[in-house]
Design an enzyme around this catalytic site. Structure first.
Site, PDB file in Angstrom:
ATOM      1  N   ASP A  89     -24.118  52.015  25.996  1.00  0.00           N
ATOM      2  CA  ASP A  89     -23.488  53.104  25.253  1.00  0.00           C
ATOM      3  C   ASP A  89     -23.861  54.443  25.881  1.00  0.00           C
ATOM      4  OD1 ASP A  89     -22.089  54.469  23.296  1.00  0.00           O
ATOM      5  OD2 ASP A  89     -23.137  53.548  21.612  1.00  0.00           O
ATOM      6  N   ALA A  91     -24.598  58.812  25.345  1.00  0.00           N
ATOM      7  CA  ALA A  91     -25.409  59.643  24.444  1.00  0.00           C
ATOM      8  C   ALA A  91     -24.990  61.094  24.636  1.00  0.00           C
ATOM      9  CB  ALA A  91     -26.888  59.469  24.740  1.00  0.00           C
ATOM     10  N   ASP A  92     -25.242  61.896  23.612  1.00  0.00           N
ATOM     11  CA  ASP A  92     -24.948  63.329  23.719  1.00  0.00           C
ATOM     12  C   ASP A  92     -26.171  64.107  24.176  1.00  0.00           C
ATOM     13  OD1 ASP A  92     -22.184  63.302  22.679  1.00  0.00           O
ATOM     14  OD2 ASP A  92     -23.180  62.409  20.960  1.00  0.00           O
ATOM     15  N   GLY A 103     -23.080  60.392  18.481  1.00  0.00           N
ATOM     16  CA  GLY A 103     -22.100  60.633  17.428  1.00  0.00           C
ATOM     17  C   GLY A 103     -21.108  61.726  17.769  1.00  0.00           C
ATOM     18  N   GLY A 104     -21.208  62.255  18.994  1.00  0.00           N
ATOM     19  CA  GLY A 104     -20.233  63.268  19.426  1.00  0.00           C
ATOM     20  C   GLY A 104     -18.808  62.739  19.358  1.00  0.00           C
ATOM     21  N   GLU A 111     -22.045  52.388  16.129  1.00  0.00           N
ATOM     22  CA  GLU A 111     -22.920  52.343  17.307  1.00  0.00           C
ATOM     23  C   GLU A 111     -24.349  51.973  16.901  1.00  0.00           C
ATOM     24  OE1 GLU A 111     -20.763  55.623  20.224  1.00  0.00           O
ATOM     25  OE2 GLU A 111     -22.174  56.319  18.728  1.00  0.00           O
TER      26      GLU A 111
END
Ligand code: 5RP
Length: 242
Positions: A89, A91-92, A103-104, A111
């Site tokens: 995954d 990431a921001d 969660g962006g 997720e």
């Protein structure tokens, strides 16, 4: 046909390609959400075709499921499988203690559920998202629609009591400037905290608030972070083999 690929995409693709080296036939994979995760899904589909890789995948959002389905990647669900071998995954923001803000793309709840069911979480990202102290990316918090204004005020009070001053929670909006609704039918509020001093304390307080479903803080869940660079190279931190 010449495909125009930006330097940003080169880094994302490089990280995705490195992540693919962790994948073995027979694995059940979690597929993340976002532009970097989309590269992984694309490269995975190519490997399935060219090398006959056998995998079964749980997507973390409708958008990822649609992409994977269109590329004929075999799909499964968490109802049909007890665990996931590996989730890849994006990431921001990340720190070197393997804490993340996610969660962006609005998929943080699914997720986190998939990451919790996974034996190994591998994050694919780029160096612009590295941080000594999380908080420069606004923290997404998923809340239920019922009583949303009240939950939003409670969340603002919680962060103020924890010493984050003048934080106004903002509803996430979609392209039509309406409130963004997650795949699970919830809303997201974004908190501009700037600098989160104690990530676990913040998580513990927010998650206890009625109406809060989940936050975008993924604390110590990732075991490997692959940081892609625009020259196509990448750096791996954490566990290098599973
Ligand atoms: C989606 C996410 C994404 O992983 C995160 O927003 C990073 O996205 P991108 O790879 O497009 O920068 O958490 O909810």
């Amino acid at each position: 046909m010449v495909v125009d690929i930006t330097s940003n995409d080169l880094g994302k693709r490089a990280a995705a390609a490195r992540a693919l080296e962790f994948v073995e036939s027979g694995m059940i994979l979690g597929l993340g959400t976002g532009s970097t995760a989309a590269w992984f899904v694309k490269l995975l589909a190519e490997k399935i075709i060219t090398e006959g890789l056998v995998v079964s995948c749980v997507p973390t959002s409708r958008i990822t499921r649609d992409q994977a389905y269109s590329l004929k990647i075999p799909l499964t669900t968490l109802e049909k499988t007890d665990f996931i071998d590996l989730v890849v995954d994006g990431a921001d923001e990340f720190d070197l203690d393997f804490n993340l803000i996610k969660g962006g793309g609005g998929a943080l709840l699914q997720e986190k559920i998939v990451a919790s069911a996974a034996k190994h979480m591998l994050v694919i990202t780029d160096s612009s998202k590295e941080s000594l102290c999380l908080g420069s990316f606004d923290l997404p918090v998923e809340i239920v629609k019922f009583g949303a204004s009240s939950t939003k005020r409670f969340v603002e009070n919680i962060v103020r009591d924890l010493g984050y001053h003048d934080v106004c929670a903002k509803y996430r909006k979609n392209a039509d400037n309406e409130r963004f609704v997650t795949d699970e039918g919830h809303l997201i509020i974004d908190l501009a905290l700037k600098k989160i001093n104690e990530v676990s304390v913040l998580q513990d307080h927010l998650i206890k608030c009625a109406g809060v479903v989940e936050t975008g803080l993924f604390l110590g869940m990732a075991k490997t972070i692959v940081i892609g660079n625009s020259d196509g190279s990448c750096k791996l931190i954490g566990v290098s083999k599973i």
